[in-house]
Structures are given as structure tokens and as C-alpha cells.
Design a protein around this motif. Structure first.
Motif, PDB file in Angstrom:
ATOM      1  N   GLU A  42      79.877  70.309 -16.028  1.00 19.95           N
ATOM      2  CA  GLU A  42      80.440  71.578 -15.537  1.00 19.95           C
ATOM      3  C   GLU A  42      80.082  72.760 -16.437  1.00 19.95           C
ATOM      4  O   GLU A  42      79.614  73.790 -15.972  1.00 19.95           O
ATOM      5  CB  GLU A  42      81.960  71.457 -15.436  1.00 19.95           C
ATOM      6  CG  GLU A  42      82.626  72.714 -14.930  1.00 19.95           C
ATOM      7  CD  GLU A  42      84.138  72.596 -14.925  1.00 19.95           C
ATOM      8  OE1 GLU A  42      84.792  73.542 -15.393  1.00 19.95           O
ATOM      9  OE2 GLU A  42      84.648  71.550 -14.458  1.00 19.95           O
ATOM     10  N   LYS A  43      80.308  72.622 -17.727  1.00 17.65           N
ATOM     11  CA  LYS A  43      80.098  73.747 -18.640  1.00 17.65           C
ATOM     12  C   LYS A  43      78.624  74.084 -18.847  1.00 17.65           C
ATOM     13  O   LYS A  43      78.295  75.199 -19.222  1.00 17.65           O
ATOM     14  CB  LYS A  43      80.758  73.484 -19.997  1.00 17.65           C
ATOM     15  CG  LYS A  43      82.252  73.320 -19.923  1.00 17.65           C
ATOM     16  CD  LYS A  43      82.926  74.583 -19.426  1.00 17.65           C
ATOM     17  CE  LYS A  43      84.424  74.416 -19.422  1.00 17.65           C
ATOM     18  NZ  LYS A  43      85.126  75.529 -18.820  1.00 17.65           N
ATOM     19  N   ASN A  55      76.641  74.208 -16.421  1.00 18.15           N
ATOM     20  CA  ASN A  55      76.213  74.629 -15.076  1.00 18.15           C
ATOM     21  C   ASN A  55      75.305  73.598 -14.425  1.00 18.15           C
ATOM     22  O   ASN A  55      74.324  73.935 -13.774  1.00 18.15           O
ATOM     23  CB  ASN A  55      75.537  76.004 -15.127  1.00 18.15           C
ATOM     24  CG  ASN A  55      76.501  77.085 -15.519  1.00 18.15           C
ATOM     25  OD1 ASN A  55      77.642  77.107 -15.051  1.00 18.15           O
ATOM     26  ND2 ASN A  55      76.070  77.969 -16.392  1.00 18.15           N
ATOM     27  N   ARG A  56      75.632  72.341 -14.676  1.00 18.43           N
ATOM     28  CA  ARG A  56      74.911  71.193 -14.094  1.00 18.43           C
ATOM     29  C   ARG A  56      73.464  71.073 -14.569  1.00 18.43           C
ATOM     30  O   ARG A  56      72.649  70.422 -13.945  1.00 18.43           O
ATOM     31  CB  ARG A  56      74.979  71.221 -12.574  1.00 18.43           C
ATOM     32  CG  ARG A  56      76.389  71.243 -12.041  1.00 18.43           C
ATOM     33  CD  ARG A  56      76.463  70.853 -10.587  1.00 18.43           C
ATOM     34  NE  ARG A  56      77.808  70.877 -10.083  1.00 18.43           N
ATOM     35  CZ  ARG A  56      78.765  69.992 -10.338  1.00 18.43           C
ATOM     36  NH1 ARG A  56      78.511  68.998 -11.124  1.00 18.43           N
ATOM     37  NH2 ARG A  56      79.969  70.094  -9.823  1.00 18.43           N
TER      38      ARG A  56
END
Length: 116
Positions: free
Chosen positions: A47-48, A50-51
């Protein structure tokens, strides 16, 4: 090859190399504020970033065992949200100090360069 395509290709290659060497940073970032179990660490990274970064659970377990062995991480067994007990990993005091020193030596330099 167009400039945009070339940059995209080179950036992807660079990021792949970067990702392989940065799992430790992402694990420390995920545990900086609170303890997590492996699935939560993995979700945090995905998630952090941004994939742009994914990690295998085996890689995470291998890294966490190594960090536990040297005393920079620990875990507590707690009842999981779904099912059996899970290992909730956390940074030890030594791990927190190590991370802070790493940030000072390696991350703050980027802030300095942004001024120029």
C-alpha cells in the motif's frame, strides 16, 4: 525508441534492483509506529509503495528471523483477528535506535540535496 519509453524501461529496471535491496527499510517503516504480523507488514509495503513493491512471505519471514536473531526485532504471540495465535513483530529499543541512525545517515541527505 521514444524518450518516454526509454525512461520508463530504465526506471523499471532501476526500481527492480532498488526493491530487492530495500526490504529492510520497508519492514522497519511498517513497524515504526506499532507491531504487526506478517500479513500486515506485507499489506503496508504494498500500500505505502503505491503497489510498486511486493514481497513474498518467505522473504519477510527470513528477514524477520534474522533481525530477531541480532536483537533488533522481537515478537509477541497474540490471538489473531481471524483464527489462531500470530506472531506480532515489533522493533526493540536497539532496533528503534538503529533505524533512527540509519535515517540520519541515509535519508536526511535527500532532504539536503532537495535544497539545491
Amino acid at each position: 525508441m521514444k524518450k518516454e519509453e526509454k525512461i520508463k524501461e530504465l526506471l523499471s529496471s532501476w526500481e527492480e534492483t532498488y526493491k530487492k535491496g530495500q526490504l529492510t527499510l520497508w519492514i522497519f517503516l511498517s513497524l515504526r509506529e506499532n507491531e504487526k504480523y506478517v500479513d500486515e507488514i506485507k499489506e503496508f509495503v504494498v500500500e505505502k509503495s503505491n503497489r510498486t513493491i511486493t514481497c513474498e512471505e518467505q522473504s519477510l519471514y527470513r528477514a524477520l528471523r534474522k533481525y530477531e536473531h541480532v536483537g533488533i526485532m522481537g515478537y509477541q504471540l497474540k490471538k489473531g483477528k481471524k483464527g489462531p495465535e500470530r506472531k506480532y513483530y515489533f522493533l526493540t529499543d536497539l532496533g528503534k535506535e538503529l533505524f533512527e541512525q540509519f535515517i540520519k545517515r541515509n535519508i536526511y541527505i535527500f532532504i539536503l540535496f532537495r535544497r539545491y
